[in-house]
Write an enzyme that holds these catalytic residues in place. Structure first.
Site, mmCIF file in Angstrom:
data_model
loop_
_atom_site.group_PDB
_atom_site.id
_atom_site.type_symbol
_atom_site.label_atom_id
_atom_site.label_comp_id
_atom_site.label_asym_id
_atom_site.label_seq_id
_atom_site.Cartn_x
_atom_site.Cartn_y
_atom_site.Cartn_z
ATOM 1 C CG ASP A 1 -0.083 -5.091 1.063
ATOM 2 O OD1 ASP A 1 0.271 -4.153 0.328
ATOM 3 O OD2 ASP A 1 -0.143 -6.278 0.682
ATOM 4 C CE LYS A 2 -6.568 -0.999 7.680
ATOM 5 N NZ LYS A 2 -7.991 -0.749 7.386
#
Length: 303
Positions: free
Chosen positions: A138-139
């Site tokens: 994830d970011k």
């Protein structure tokens, strides 16, 4: 992309057509499907319908996804932290806040942009917007990713992921005092039927297993190591919430009152795999970013 045919079953009867279609593929958002329905890319029994059309038993839905938007992906010098590299693979330590690959409306500053600047030889199996990308994090999750520099390496690494032989260990800070030292969460994951932007434990979801071990306790918080056996979207975040210990700082799955860290306290610390060409097992580790260590130190000092 090929047409997708969906035959409505009794369980799906009465659902909105946009909900029924979005439940088929977790990469399709509800808003994206609504747009497709309005533009005629989704037809029911050969006819266009509105997004709020309620599907009926034995309705035949045909989805014709529009051609993906052509993105102009440019190489950028993002000063990536390359942990290992040879002619077949590289391992990169992705910083918190960096998106892995470009998407419409977000074509700059991603890991892929940086990789394209760093090296020209990346596998092309995932197309122009995901060159070399074998798996994602994830970011707002930091840590290690393996990248394929040619198609043969890509195929090998994906095969290892499918066979669950890749070592993937994360460290996470969670809310609550976990009383037992270790455990295994075996709970299927799919899109949340009520919140389509979220993932959730769902009976008919995809098989998902997370092993965890307590590393340190800080009163109302616990530091854990999580080892992934499978790699579902948001798996650790969803699983830890499911057992009552959501990640600190998680804006999507955490409690309303959590620390403002700009995202979840989660770091991909260890990655291990068999080299696609030499057959040698390689394993790499990366220390968590400064904010994570500082947070742990502050919790230790309070204790």
């Amino acid at each position: 992309m090929e047409d997708l045919t969906i035959q409505i079953t009794e369980e799906m009867t009465g659902e909105r057509v946009d909900k029924a279609v979005s439940s088929i593929d977790e990469d399709w958002s509800r808003s994206q499907i609504q747009s497709w329905v309005k533009d005629g890319f989704v037809k029911v029994n050969g006819l266009t319908v509105k997004p709020n059309y309620k599907v009926r038993l034995e309705d035949l839905i045909i989805v014709t996804p529009p051609a993906p938007e052509e993105l102009d992906i440019v190489a950028e010098d993002l000063d990536l932290e390359i942990v290992y590299e040879d002619e077949d693979v590289l391992v990169v330590n992705k910083p918190k806040g960096m998106v892995v690959h470009p998407a419409p409306g977000h074509t700059k500053g991603t890991l892929v942009n940086g990789l394209m600047y760093h090296c020209q030889d990346l596998s092309g199996i995932n197309g122009i917007i995901r060159p070399g990308i074998v798996h994602r994090i994830d970011k707002d999750t930091s840590g290690l990713l393996m990248v394929a520099k040619n198609d043969a390496a890509h195929t090998s690494l994906v095969d290892q992921l499918v066979k669950k032989s890749v070592t993937r260990k994360y460290i996470a800070l969670v809310h609550g005092h976990i009383p037992h030292d270790k455990g295994t969460i075996d709970a299927p994951i799919a899109r949340d039927p009520k919140e389509r932007q979220n993932m959730s434990v769902v009976d008919k979801g995809k098989h998902a297993i997370t092993h965890f071990q307590v590393l340190e306790r800080f009163g109302d918080f616990t530091l854990v190591e999580c080892r992934l056996e499978t790699g579902r979207t948001h798996q650790i975040r969803v699983h830890m919430k499911y057992i009552g210990f959501p990640l600190v700082g998680d804006p999507k799955y955490g409690p309303r009152k959590t620390m403002d860290l700009g995202g979840q306290a989660l770091h991909a610390e260890v990655i291990g795999f068999v080299h696609p060409k030499t057959g040698e097992y390689l394993e790499f580790s990366a220390q968590p970013p400064a904010y994570f260590n500082e947070l742990l130190e502050s919790l230790r000092n309070k204790g």
